[in-house]
Scaffold this motif. Structure first.
Motif, PDB file in Angstrom:
ATOM      1  N   UNK A 351       0.791  -1.304   0.053  1.00 34.61           N
ATOM      2  CA  UNK A 351      -0.001  -0.028  -0.139  1.00 34.61           C
ATOM      3  C   UNK A 351       0.884   1.310  -0.072  1.00 34.61           C
ATOM      4  N   UNK A 352       2.142   1.310   0.868  1.00 36.72           N
ATOM      5  CA  UNK A 352       2.853   2.548   0.657  1.00 36.72           C
ATOM      6  C   UNK A 352       3.511   2.616  -0.526  1.00 36.72           C
ATOM      7  N   UNK A 353       3.921   1.638  -1.095  1.00 36.84           N
ATOM      8  CA  UNK A 353       4.663   1.628  -2.442  1.00 36.84           C
ATOM      9  C   UNK A 353       3.752   2.255  -3.533  1.00 36.84           C
ATOM     10  N   UNK A 354       2.258   1.700  -3.530  1.00 36.06           N
ATOM     11  CA  UNK A 354       1.366   2.161  -4.572  1.00 36.06           C
ATOM     12  C   UNK A 354       1.259   3.648  -4.211  1.00 36.06           C
ATOM     13  N   UNK A 355       1.203   3.992  -2.736  1.00 40.83           N
ATOM     14  CA  UNK A 355       0.726   5.428  -2.429  1.00 40.83           C
ATOM     15  C   UNK A 355       2.066   6.529  -3.100  1.00 40.83           C
ATOM     16  N   UNK A 356       3.295   5.798  -2.626  1.00 38.76           N
ATOM     17  CA  UNK A 356       4.652   6.615  -3.352  1.00 38.76           C
ATOM     18  C   UNK A 356       4.473   6.630  -4.758  1.00 38.76           C
ATOM     19  N   UNK A 357       4.254   5.707  -5.532  1.00 40.79           N
ATOM     20  CA  UNK A 357       4.109   5.568  -6.859  1.00 40.79           C
ATOM     21  C   UNK A 357       2.997   6.778  -7.368  1.00 40.79           C
ATOM     22  N   UNK A 358       1.661   6.669  -6.791  1.00 44.47           N
ATOM     23  CA  UNK A 358       0.693   7.595  -7.064  1.00 44.47           C
ATOM     24  C   UNK A 358       1.327   9.118  -6.966  1.00 44.47           C
ATOM     25  N   UNK A 359       1.830   9.396  -5.747  1.00 45.06           N
ATOM     26  CA  UNK A 359       2.497  10.606  -5.575  1.00 45.06           C
ATOM     27  C   UNK A 359       3.200  11.234  -6.641  1.00 45.06           C
ATOM     28  N   UNK A 360       4.296  10.141  -6.818  1.00 41.49           N
ATOM     29  CA  UNK A 360       5.393  10.465  -7.794  1.00 41.49           C
ATOM     30  C   UNK A 360       5.012  10.640  -9.176  1.00 41.49           C
ATOM     31  N   UNK A 361       3.835   9.974  -9.462  1.00 43.27           N
ATOM     32  CA  UNK A 361       3.168  10.093 -10.792  1.00 43.27           C
ATOM     33  C   UNK A 361       2.347  11.478 -11.044  1.00 43.27           C
ATOM     34  N   UNK A 362       1.681  11.585  -9.957  1.00 42.81           N
ATOM     35  CA  UNK A 362       0.512  12.876  -9.898  1.00 42.81           C
ATOM     36  C   UNK A 362       0.851  14.171  -9.529  1.00 42.81           C
ATOM     37  N   UNK A 363       2.066  13.931  -8.598  1.00 42.18           N
ATOM     38  CA  UNK A 363       2.355  15.244  -7.752  1.00 42.18           C
ATOM     39  C   UNK A 363       3.479  15.707  -7.712  1.00 42.18           C
ATOM     40  N   UNK A 364       4.293  14.916  -8.386  1.00 46.61           N
ATOM     41  CA  UNK A 364       5.882  15.395  -8.725  1.00 46.61           C
ATOM     42  C   UNK A 364       6.001  16.616  -8.885  1.00 46.61           C
ATOM     43  N   UNK A 365       5.424  17.152  -9.954  1.00 46.78           N
ATOM     44  CA  UNK A 365       5.440  18.515 -10.420  1.00 46.78           C
ATOM     45  C   UNK A 365       5.247  19.510  -9.494  1.00 46.78           C
ATOM     46  N   UNK A 366       4.004  19.267  -8.731  1.00 49.36           N
ATOM     47  CA  UNK A 366       3.603  20.139  -7.689  1.00 49.36           C
ATOM     48  C   UNK A 366       4.495  20.324  -6.610  1.00 49.36           C
ATOM     49  N   UNK A 367       5.311  19.046  -6.194  1.00 48.16           N
ATOM     50  CA  UNK A 367       6.105  18.951  -5.134  1.00 48.16           C
ATOM     51  C   UNK A 367       7.235  19.868  -5.423  1.00 48.16           C
ATOM     52  N   UNK A 368       7.831  19.541  -6.640  1.00 43.73           N
ATOM     53  CA  UNK A 368       9.063  20.086  -7.001  1.00 43.73           C
ATOM     54  C   UNK A 368       8.944  21.555  -7.303  1.00 43.73           C
ATOM     55  N   UNK A 369       7.507  22.208  -7.810  1.00 41.86           N
ATOM     56  CA  UNK A 369       7.453  23.580  -7.834  1.00 41.86           C
ATOM     57  C   UNK A 369       7.802  24.310  -6.704  1.00 41.86           C
ATOM     58  N   UNK A 370       7.418  23.553  -5.368  1.00 40.52           N
ATOM     59  CA  UNK A 370       7.645  24.179  -4.108  1.00 40.52           C
ATOM     60  C   UNK A 370       8.981  24.705  -4.043  1.00 40.52           C
ATOM     61  N   UNK A 371      10.026  23.934  -4.671  1.00 40.38           N
ATOM     62  CA  UNK A 371      11.239  24.225  -4.476  1.00 40.38           C
ATOM     63  C   UNK A 371      11.715  25.520  -5.455  1.00 40.38           C
ATOM     64  N   UNK A 372      11.225  25.479  -6.602  1.00 39.32           N
ATOM     65  CA  UNK A 372      11.732  26.583  -7.458  1.00 39.32           C
ATOM     66  C   UNK A 372      11.123  27.980  -6.961  1.00 39.32           C
ATOM     67  N   UNK A 373       9.563  27.612  -6.529  1.00 41.02           N
ATOM     68  CA  UNK A 373       9.016  28.857  -6.138  1.00 41.02           C
ATOM     69  C   UNK A 373       9.591  29.375  -4.768  1.00 41.02           C
ATOM     70  N   UNK A 374      10.128  28.533  -4.036  1.00 36.74           N
ATOM     71  CA  UNK A 374      10.711  29.201  -2.673  1.00 36.74           C
ATOM     72  C   UNK A 374      11.932  29.820  -3.051  1.00 36.74           C
ATOM     73  N   UNK A 375      12.794  29.194  -3.873  1.00 37.91           N
ATOM     74  CA  UNK A 375      14.067  29.836  -4.235  1.00 37.91           C
ATOM     75  C   UNK A 375      13.806  31.139  -4.914  1.00 37.91           C
ATOM     76  N   UNK A 376      12.908  31.092  -5.603  1.00 36.23           N
ATOM     77  CA  UNK A 376      12.692  32.444  -6.452  1.00 36.23           C
ATOM     78  C   UNK A 376      12.260  33.537  -5.470  1.00 36.23           C
ATOM     79  N   UNK A 377      11.660  33.329  -4.359  1.00 32.70           N
ATOM     80  CA  UNK A 377      11.290  34.286  -3.374  1.00 32.70           C
ATOM     81  C   UNK A 377      12.360  34.681  -2.590  1.00 32.70           C
ATOM     82  N   UNK A 378      13.405  33.833  -2.325  1.00 29.93           N
ATOM     83  CA  UNK A 378      14.615  34.243  -1.645  1.00 29.93           C
ATOM     84  C   UNK A 378      15.304  35.851  -2.005  1.00 29.93           C
TER      85      UNK A 378
END
Length: 420
Positions: A351-378
């Protein structure tokens, strides 16, 4: 977009002092090379040993200055001169953030990597080991009790009181009470509790008759014609009263008495009618609705939330309450299952592997966008300063190495020119 100070943790004073110390060492070596070069030019004639020393010092200055320029150019413009391709971190801050986000997404937030790390982490077993410890289970139960108390204290009692009452009333009215009563009657009959109840009732009746015998005799006298002598009334009453007591005693003593069999048959027939007879079912449902409409029942339902809340708060506030003990024992049991049952642990891992795969497939862009957006605001200057404090000490070794290696290279080159 408004720049903000980079949300990095406060730098330790020791790290700042170490950076300053390394800068002094690197600068001191460069200054030392310059002093040696000046001495060689002033005192020496460039021949013999003086030539070798001067060449080493000259190359050392070149290497030290070049590496000072390279290290400084990462964080700011050297000497505040707007030289192209300097102040790399401030000018490329946003690109660095985007590159970091892309790097994280490509090499960290993939289904394969996340699944591999989830499996290697042994989350169910490690979590189970932690939960199975009585002390951890007790702490978790305490935290749960605090959460329950805190949640109950902030809820609106007036809203919940009406909601709970309406919910309970709706669920009770929707309950198929007739089949439920039928199953209850069947269970009572199968367990023989109806016969025990009948026995208790008959014994109570015998005691009641004996205790009120004089009252019954008086009533017989009142109902008997005036022309009947009292002694006739006495004999008739004594005979009838004795027969009734004897009959009740026979039923109590005989488990197979006809009255008992009839009682059992009547109850079972009632259970069957409750399951199959529409008219009987309608009567039961009508009785249910009339009971729910009774003022006492309405008042009880209206106060149901208050009773539940009080019970919940009392249980949550008592360290030795059944609620806390149950929560602790269930936590320990859950931990033991996760720790020892490989099949359950395997299912949790899947179940955890499926959840991790689902997050990586569907939300990786949103998660990494936090990094670029945060750095741009520094803030650029603050970012450079803090990054320099973090890695600048190690970068000073580049300056030191450049000064030393430059001296060695200059010495080697001058030596070769003298030999050939």
């Amino acid at each position: 977009m408004t720049a903000v100070t980079a949300p990095v943790p406060p730098m330790a004073a020791e790290r700042v002092r170490a950076l300053r110390r390394m800068k002094l060492i690197a600068g001191g070596l460069l200054l030392g090379a310059a002093v040696v070069f000046v001495v060689c030019r002033t005192v020496g004639d460039g021949a013999g040993v003086w030539g070798y020393v001067q060449a080493a010092a000259e190359a050392s200055m070149v290497g030290g200055l070049a590496d000072w320029f390279a290290v400084t150019a990462l964080f700011r413009h050297p000497l505040r001169l707007p030289i192209p391709h300097t102040a790399i971190i401030p000018s490329k801050k946003d690109q660095i953030g985007e590159g970091l986000a892309s790097f994280v997404q490509q090499y960290f937030l993939t289904s394969e990597i996340l699944s591999e790390r989830v499996t290697a982490a042994r989350v169910p077993q490690r979590f189970g080991e932690w939960l199975a410890e009585p002390e951890h289970a007790r702490r978790l139960a305490d935290e749960l009790a605090l959460a329950v108390s805190g949640t109950a204290s902030v809820l609106r009692d007036d809203v919940l009181r009406d909601s709970v009452a309406a919910f309970a009333d709706k669920r009770l009215r929707a309950l198929d009470i007739a089949p439920l009563l039928a199953r209850l009657i069947d269970a009572v009959c199968d367990a023989g509790q109806h016969q025990a109840t009948l026995t208790t009732t008959l014994k109570g009746t015998l005691k009641f008759l004996e205790a009120n015998k004089a009252e019954f005799r008086k009533r017989v006298s009142q109902e008997s014609p005036e022309w009947v002598p009292d002694w006739v009334d006495d004999r008739v009453f004594a005979k009838g009263f004795s027969l009734l007591q004897s009959f009740l005693a026979d039923v109590i003593a005989d488990d197979g008495h006809a009255l008992r069999r009839g009682f059992d048959q009547q109850l079972r027939e009632l259970a069957e009618r409750l399951r199959t007879d529409p008219e009987q079912i309608r009567k039961v449902e009508l009785g249910r609705d009339q009971l729910l409409d009774h003022p006492s029942v309405r008042e009880y339902l209206a106060n149901l939330w208050d009773s539940m809340k009080k019970l919940l708060l009392d249980e949550a506030g008592d360290p030795e309450s059944d609620l806390r003990r149950s929560a602790q024992s269930l936590t320990i049991r859950l931990g033991e299952v996760l720790r020892d049952d490989t099949s359950i642990a395997g299912k949790v891992n899947e179940a955890l592997e499926r959840l991790a795969g689902h997050v990586a497939t569907n939300y990786a862009d949103d998660l990494t966008a936090v990094i670029s957006l945060t750095v741009s605001r520094w803030d650029t200057e603050e970012t450079s300063r803090r990054l320099e404090i973090q890695v600048g000490r190690d970068l000073q070794f580049i300056r030191i190495n450049g000064t030393v290696v430059g001296a060695l290279a200059g010495l080697a080159i001058y030596t070769l020119t003298q030999l050939f």
